[in-house]
Design a protein around this motif. Sequence first.
Motif, mmCIF file in Angstrom:
data_model
loop_
_atom_site.group_PDB
_atom_site.id
_atom_site.type_symbol
_atom_site.label_atom_id
_atom_site.label_comp_id
_atom_site.label_asym_id
_atom_site.label_seq_id
_atom_site.Cartn_x
_atom_site.Cartn_y
_atom_site.Cartn_z
ATOM 1 N N ILE A 163 15.540 6.003 -95.289
ATOM 2 C CA ILE A 163 15.670 4.581 -95.594
ATOM 3 C C ILE A 163 15.881 3.799 -94.297
ATOM 4 O O ILE A 163 16.822 4.079 -93.556
ATOM 5 C CB ILE A 163 16.865 4.308 -96.536
ATOM 6 N N HIS A 164 15.003 2.841 -94.006
ATOM 7 C CA HIS A 164 15.224 1.918 -92.892
ATOM 8 C C HIS A 164 15.750 0.629 -93.492
ATOM 9 O O HIS A 164 15.055 -0.073 -94.201
ATOM 10 C CB HIS A 164 13.925 1.652 -92.133
ATOM 11 N N HIS A 165 17.022 0.317 -93.208
ATOM 12 C CA HIS A 165 17.693 -0.777 -93.900
ATOM 13 C C HIS A 165 17.658 -2.095 -93.132
ATOM 14 O O HIS A 165 18.288 -3.071 -93.552
ATOM 15 C CB HIS A 165 19.150 -0.410 -94.166
ATOM 16 N N GLY A 166 16.938 -2.145 -91.995
ATOM 17 C CA GLY A 166 16.989 -3.366 -91.199
ATOM 18 C C GLY A 166 15.641 -3.780 -90.637
ATOM 19 O O GLY A 166 14.591 -3.552 -91.232
ATOM 20 N N SER A 167 15.690 -4.389 -89.447
ATOM 21 C CA SER A 167 14.493 -4.906 -88.803
ATOM 22 C C SER A 167 14.170 -4.088 -87.564
ATOM 23 O O SER A 167 14.960 -3.245 -87.124
ATOM 24 C CB SER A 167 14.697 -6.370 -88.407
ATOM 25 N N LEU A 168 13.016 -4.371 -86.965
ATOM 26 C CA LEU A 168 12.606 -3.670 -85.744
ATOM 27 C C LEU A 168 13.466 -4.069 -84.548
ATOM 28 O O LEU A 168 13.403 -3.431 -83.499
ATOM 29 C CB LEU A 168 11.130 -3.960 -85.449
ATOM 30 N N ALA A 169 14.293 -5.101 -84.698
ATOM 31 C CA ALA A 169 15.150 -5.547 -83.604
ATOM 32 C C ALA A 169 16.346 -4.627 -83.391
ATOM 33 O O ALA A 169 17.009 -4.697 -82.352
ATOM 34 C CB ALA A 169 15.648 -6.962 -83.875
ATOM 35 N N SER A 170 16.632 -3.768 -84.358
ATOM 36 C CA SER A 170 17.775 -2.863 -84.241
ATOM 37 C C SER A 170 17.349 -1.537 -83.629
ATOM 38 O O SER A 170 16.680 -0.723 -84.273
ATOM 39 C CB SER A 170 18.398 -2.618 -85.615
ATOM 40 N N THR A 171 17.729 -1.317 -82.376
ATOM 41 C CA THR A 171 17.343 -0.063 -81.701
ATOM 42 C C THR A 171 17.970 1.142 -82.388
ATOM 43 O O THR A 171 17.334 2.189 -82.514
ATOM 44 C CB THR A 171 17.764 -0.102 -80.224
ATOM 45 N N TRP A 172 19.226 0.997 -82.853
ATOM 46 C CA TRP A 172 19.896 2.128 -83.506
ATOM 47 C C TRP A 172 19.164 2.520 -84.789
ATOM 48 O O TRP A 172 18.881 3.705 -85.018
ATOM 49 C CB TRP A 172 21.344 1.761 -83.831
#
Length: 213
Positions: free
Chosen positions: A48-57
Amino acid sequence: EPKGITNVPVYSGEDTVAELLDASDMLLVWGVPWLPPEVEKTKPCFAIHHGSLASTWANEVFEKQLVWCDGGIAIKEEVADHYDVRYLPNPIVDLSVEKVPHEGKVVLWNHRWADEKRPKLMMEIAKLLPSQYKVLVSAPKGTQLPPNCVNIGLNADNSRYFAETDIFLSTASQEAFGYSIAEAVLAKIPVVASPFGLANRLAAQLVDSDDPN
């Protein structure tokens, strides 16, 4: 389609994935970057990717997960396109929070106690607030906080405090999505936040600074 949700004890340690695989028909993973080498993957696993591409973690963890998972799911269309995985947006819910009368002003800082959430900046801000302000803080037990702060503990759900909250504060230095911010907005609480993740579109005030003033 699942008929319900079963609450199970919190799993921890190296056997977590193995135990969950054994107990489940399918495993959705978030924040678990690898499969322990001694564990045999006997059930389908989806990242699950819970965010945006801006989050490196979030990106780094998701990329590691995709190596051993059977596929991935993203809540943002741009992420789904980038990684060629299924797009599944978050459902919208109504928290229906009814405000309760209280004295003064209550600020809620409801985040993980991690460097990227900048808890030290939050405490410096708390010290500068007028005397009528009280800050509810999700901190580890025994954390030394300013006198106007109340430690509400590190709980998965602190929404019970929404009814007495006047301002939601986020001091994060990066944010993939911002679930705590989303919950506050749904509860109709004004959000003051750093310009990351969901806050960029929904915060009442954005502050791009590490200066507590």
